[in-house]
Design a protein around this motif. Structure first.
Motif, PDB file in Angstrom:
ATOM      1  N   PRO A 171       0.828  -1.208   0.000  1.00 57.29           N
ATOM      2  CA  PRO A 171       0.000   0.000   0.000  1.00 57.29           C
ATOM      3  C   PRO A 171       0.861   1.256   0.000  1.00 57.29           C
ATOM      4  CG  PRO A 171      -0.393  -1.359   1.966  1.00 57.29           C
ATOM      5  CD  PRO A 171       0.747  -1.975   1.234  1.00 57.29           C
ATOM      6  N   LEU A 172       0.361   2.320  -0.654  1.00 52.49           N
ATOM      7  CA  LEU A 172       0.992   3.635  -0.594  1.00 52.49           C
ATOM      8  C   LEU A 172       0.032   4.536   0.182  1.00 52.49           C
ATOM      9  CD1 LEU A 172       2.028   3.842  -4.366  1.00 52.49           C
ATOM     10  CD2 LEU A 172       3.508   3.228  -2.465  1.00 52.49           C
ATOM     11  N   LYS A 176      -3.917   4.520  -2.223  1.00 44.38           N
ATOM     12  CA  LYS A 176      -3.262   4.005  -3.430  1.00 44.38           C
ATOM     13  C   LYS A 176      -2.344   2.864  -3.050  1.00 44.38           C
ATOM     14  CE  LYS A 176      -3.371   8.451  -5.768  1.00 44.38           C
ATOM     15  NZ  LYS A 176      -4.284   8.155  -6.849  1.00 44.38           N
ATOM     16  N   TYR A 177      -1.951   2.061  -4.037  1.00 49.24           N
ATOM     17  CA  TYR A 177      -1.080   0.940  -3.746  1.00 49.24           C
ATOM     18  C   TYR A 177      -0.220   0.649  -4.955  1.00 49.24           C
ATOM     19  CZ  TYR A 177      -4.540  -1.402  -6.551  1.00 49.24           C
ATOM     20  OH  TYR A 177      -5.359  -1.720  -7.589  1.00 49.24           O
ATOM     21  N   ALA A 178       0.967   0.131  -4.705  1.00 49.43           N
ATOM     22  CA  ALA A 178       1.822  -0.378  -5.783  1.00 49.43           C
ATOM     23  C   ALA A 178       1.433  -1.833  -5.965  1.00 49.43           C
ATOM     24  CB  ALA A 178       3.288  -0.253  -5.402  1.00 49.43           C
ATOM     25  N   SER A 199       0.589   7.131  -9.560  1.00 51.20           N
ATOM     26  CA  SER A 199       1.645   7.714  -8.738  1.00 51.20           C
ATOM     27  C   SER A 199       3.008   7.059  -8.968  1.00 51.20           C
ATOM     28  CB  SER A 199       1.267   7.636  -7.257  1.00 51.20           C
ATOM     29  OG  SER A 199       0.609   6.428  -6.988  1.00 51.20           O
ATOM     30  N   MET A 200       3.123   6.218  -9.994  1.00 50.30           N
ATOM     31  CA  MET A 200       4.443   5.653 -10.311  1.00 50.30           C
ATOM     32  C   MET A 200       5.231   6.685 -11.115  1.00 50.30           C
ATOM     33  SD  MET A 200       5.392   2.090 -12.155  1.00 50.30           S
ATOM     34  CE  MET A 200       6.832   1.953 -13.202  1.00 50.30           C
ATOM     35  N   PRO A 201       6.522   6.906 -10.777  1.00 47.98           N
ATOM     36  CA  PRO A 201       7.303   7.878 -11.554  1.00 47.98           C
ATOM     37  C   PRO A 201       7.626   7.350 -12.957  1.00 47.98           C
ATOM     38  CG  PRO A 201       8.648   6.909  -9.802  1.00 47.98           C
ATOM     39  CD  PRO A 201       7.289   6.319  -9.657  1.00 47.98           C
ATOM     40  N   VAL A 202       7.913   8.271 -13.894  1.00 45.00           N
ATOM     41  CA  VAL A 202       8.347   7.888 -15.236  1.00 45.00           C
ATOM     42  C   VAL A 202       9.840   7.577 -15.195  1.00 45.00           C
ATOM     43  CG1 VAL A 202       8.685   8.690 -17.601  1.00 45.00           C
ATOM     44  CG2 VAL A 202       6.604   9.304 -16.372  1.00 45.00           C
TER      45      VAL A 202
END
Ligand code: HEC
Ligand code: HEC
Length: 267
Positions: A171-172, A176-178, A199-202
């Protein structure tokens, strides 16, 4: 006299024959040059690409425009898709995140509702709006050649803080969660890096080049495919469930033995 006329005729014939040879050589050379430099199959390729864009736009209008706008310009329901690139569409639709059923904290991975041909058409349409990362091509030969150990180092440095060392996800903040990475294909793994969903970075090619991205994809697949060395992985949640199991089974078992001995002695 007759001899010199004959010689003149023969030289005319020779000249005619040699100019015919020059002509033939020139024609052949033109043919070879044309074959080497002629634009090959462009007309057909462009027609196919246009057809995919047209079919993709039709699918888009039906399934996506209610949220993303008639011209993909975005709206209060969803962001603009101009410039997100074919990689983002292939990732979002291929992992079943899109079309979004209902707005929620985060789009979930589901079974995709479009087949790969339709996904490619949707991607061609959105790609035709310009810009953005293109759908990566990852051959099985490239995966075979990729450096697994180096992929593991890059994974631990760039991805494990969200997806965990085992790829099980976590969880984030803000609901939200990965997600667990067990179902992602190598192409989807590289697409996630290149497009940075939610919310994952590029991770662009300047930061992680294509060879390194393929190595990470190989490592992520390895995480979920390799058999666990220490027996049952208990959901791969790490030391906490493993410790809990040791407490319950180990100490609980010892207690049971003590009680059993105590019960026997009273008799
Ligand atoms: C119910 C509304 C809705 C529908 C229908 C919908 N989307 Fe989305 N889409 C969203 C929202 C909201 C987001 C942003 C949140 C997210 O990324 O999860 C989004 C994000 C995306 C993204 C990521 C954009 C980026 O910046 O990387 C792509 C690509 C996308 N949608 C494609 C599609 C396609 C293609 C369809 C049709 C098959 C579709 N969507 C249908 C609501 C919708
Ligand atoms: C800041 C936290 C964070 C980091 C760092 C991160 N991710 Fe993610 N990742 C996410 C989130 C959040 C999602 C879910 C996005 C969504 O649902 O739209 C995601 C989704 C994914 C998915 C899609 C999984 C699926 O089954 O659909 C893949 C694959 C992925 N990440 C790979 C990676 C890789 C590889 C790295 C390292 C190069 C990485 N991530 C780094 C947060 C992160």
């Amino acid at each position: 006299m007759t001899a010199s006329v004959g010689a003149a005729r023969a030289s005319v014939r020779r000249r005619r024959r040699s100019s015919a040879v020059v002509l033939l050589v020139a024609l052949a050379a033109t043919g070879v040059l044309w074959a080497a430099f002629a634009p090959r199959g462009t007309a057909q390729d462009t027609a196919d690409a246009n057809e995919a864009v047209r079919a993709g736009r039709a699918l888009y209008l039906q399934g996506c425009s209610s949220c993303h706008g008639v011209n993909a310009q975005g709206g209060n329901q969803a962001p603009s898709l101009v410039g997100v690139g074919s990689a983002a569409v292939d990732f979002q639709v291929g992992t079943g995140r899109m079309p979004l059923a209902a707005p929620g904290a985060q789009a979930k991975r589901k079974d995709p509702i479009y087949d790969q041909t339709q996904i490619d058409q949707l991607a061609a349409y959105v790609g035709s709006l310009g810009g953005g990362p293109k759908k990566p091509v990852i051959t099985s030969a490239a995966l075979d050649d990729a450096d697994l150990a180096h992929g593991g180092e890059l994974y631990r440095a760039n991805c494990a803080q969200c997806h965990q060392a085992t790829g099980a996800g976590a969880p984030l903040t803000y609901g939200k969660y990965a997600p667990d990475l067990g179902k992602a294909t190598p192409t989807q793994i590289v697409e996630a890096m290149r497009t940075g969903p939610e919310s994952m970075p590029v991770f662009g090619p300047g930061q992680i080049d294509n060879a390194d991205a393929t190595a990470i994809a190989k490592y992520v697949r390895h995480l979920s495919e390799a058999p666990s060395a220490g027996g049952d992985a208990l959901g791969k949640y790490g030391p906490v469930p493993e410790g809990l199991l040791a407490w319950l089974v180990g100490i609980g078992g010892l207690l049971a033995v003590c009680l059993w001995i105590g019960a026997r002695q009273k008799v």
